[in-house]
Design a protein around this motif. Structure first.
Motif: not given
Length: 378
Positions: A261-277
């Motif tokens: 997937s290329g996804v790492t823990p830092s990509d989806i942690k709460s402090t990142s710019n990741a969107m809410e589902l």
């Protein structure tokens, strides 16, 4: 068949051979021990092989008195009687074996520094052994030649092995395969040129109704078997990125599947710019509304997004029959193929390069290019 205590016992040929070899070994070891004992005690072998030993000081001028000799070596003289029935080659072999035995024991005897061996016949007359020296020299030459031959054979074998290894490393493509690949590439290039010429005449409104989507998942639950949305990418007809975002996973991630997937823990942690589902579902739903959605295995993407889309507006390259293959040799149920292989066979692009993580943008663009190849037929 052998008898033991009145009872007959069957013994195989191999077992009998083993028993005979064991007996010979025991007999030889017994003779050897007796010979060693006789040598140490200064006695000789019985039945041909009798010899006497004497220690004296000798020089080239003959025997002299011990008190008058200086700087001379101590010599041990051993006389061996050769049986009269041994002649020619058998006698030479006998003398050779006796020399070996005596010199072996003499080398372990610290009291003597040299051994002189004299062979005599039944009458006590000394036997000339000049031929033995020539024979020993010839044996040494033969042995040295055999060693040289063995070494040369080993060298040749190693050279051949090295050449084979080098030939294996230097692998060249099959000329027929290379010609076929070149023809296929030329054909794809020509078709792509013709297709792009037709696409230029396609109305802009028609182009704007197509979008391609791809999602990356991570594993949740026990052993990471259940999939959860972690990244979404959406591109338009021109492969421009309309949306590319990581998604926060509400459940505990047990397998990030980073190699795929290329996804790492830092990509989806709460402090990142990741969107809410919830926000991601809403944004993607607006982008896909009334659009023809292109993708590969879109069912998995829609299940992860918890979205539905009209079947008439779905172009799933994994379910397009000309892109599928039969499961059996003589036909059977059609199975979907990998997006990577389909893009490589039908377009001039390559995606999902080995050793690199999957990119959802790259996969969405590859699905769009694959769809353009068969758009008119579809």
């Amino acid at each position: 068949m052998s008898s033991w205590g009145g009872a007959k016992i069957w013994i195989s040929k191999a077992k009998r051979k083993e028993i005979r070899a064991r007996r010979r070994k025991l007999e030889y070891s017994g003779k050897k021990k007796n010979g060693e004992k006789d040598l140490k005690e200064g006695k000789g072998y019985e039945n041909g092989g009798l010899f006497s030993t004497s220690s004296s000081l000798a020089t080239s001028e003959g025997a002299i008195d011990n008190n008058n000799v200086t700087n001379v070596s101590q010599e041990r003289v051993i006389t061996i009687r050769v049986p009269s029935e041994l002649t020619g080659a058998k006698a030479r072999k006998f003398r050779k074996m006796e020399r070996r035995k005596i010199r072996k024991h003499a080398s372990n005897d610290e009291l003597s520094t040299d051994v002189a061996i004299i062979f005599v016949d039944e009458n006590g007359k000394e036997i000339a052994t000049g031929d033995d020296n020539n024979e020993s020299n010839s044996d040494e030459k033969k042995n040295s030649k055999e060693l040289d031959n063995n070494e040369s054979e080993q060298t040749q074998t190693m050279t051949k092995a090295n050449k084979k290894k080098k030939l294996k490393v230097q692998s060249y493509p099959n000329i027929n395969e290379a010609v076929a690949a070149a023809k296929l590439a030329a054909k794809i290039s020509q078709e792509e040129t013709e297709r792009r010429a037709k696409e230029e005449n396609l109305p802009e409104d028609s182009k704007q109704k197509y979008v391609a989507i791809d999602c990356e998942m991570v594993g949740v639950g026990e052993e990471g078997k259940r999939s959860a949305l972690a990244r979404v990418s959406v591109v338009n007809w021109y492969n421009d990125v309309l949306l590319d975002t990581f998604v926060k996973v509400p459940d505990r991630v047990t397998d990030f599947r980073t190699h795929v997937s290329g996804v790492t823990p830092s990509d989806i942690k709460s402090t990142s710019n990741a969107m809410e589902l919830v926000e991601c579902r809403k944004t993607v739903g607006e982008l896909l509304r009334d659009k023809v959605v292109v993708g590969h295995a879109l069912k998995n993407d829609f299940d992860a997004l918890l979205l539905d889309h009209p079947k008439s507006l779905i172009r799933d390259t994994a379910r397009y029959k000309p892109f599928m293959r039969s499961a059996g040799r003589n036909g059977g149920k059609l199975r979907p193929r990998k997006l990577k292989d389909l893009v490589k066979e039908n377009t001039s692009k390559s995606i999902q390069i080995e050793g690199q993580a999957h990119s959802s943008i790259e996969d969405a663009q590859g699905a769009m290019e694959l769809f353009k190849v068969v758009r008119e037929k579809w």
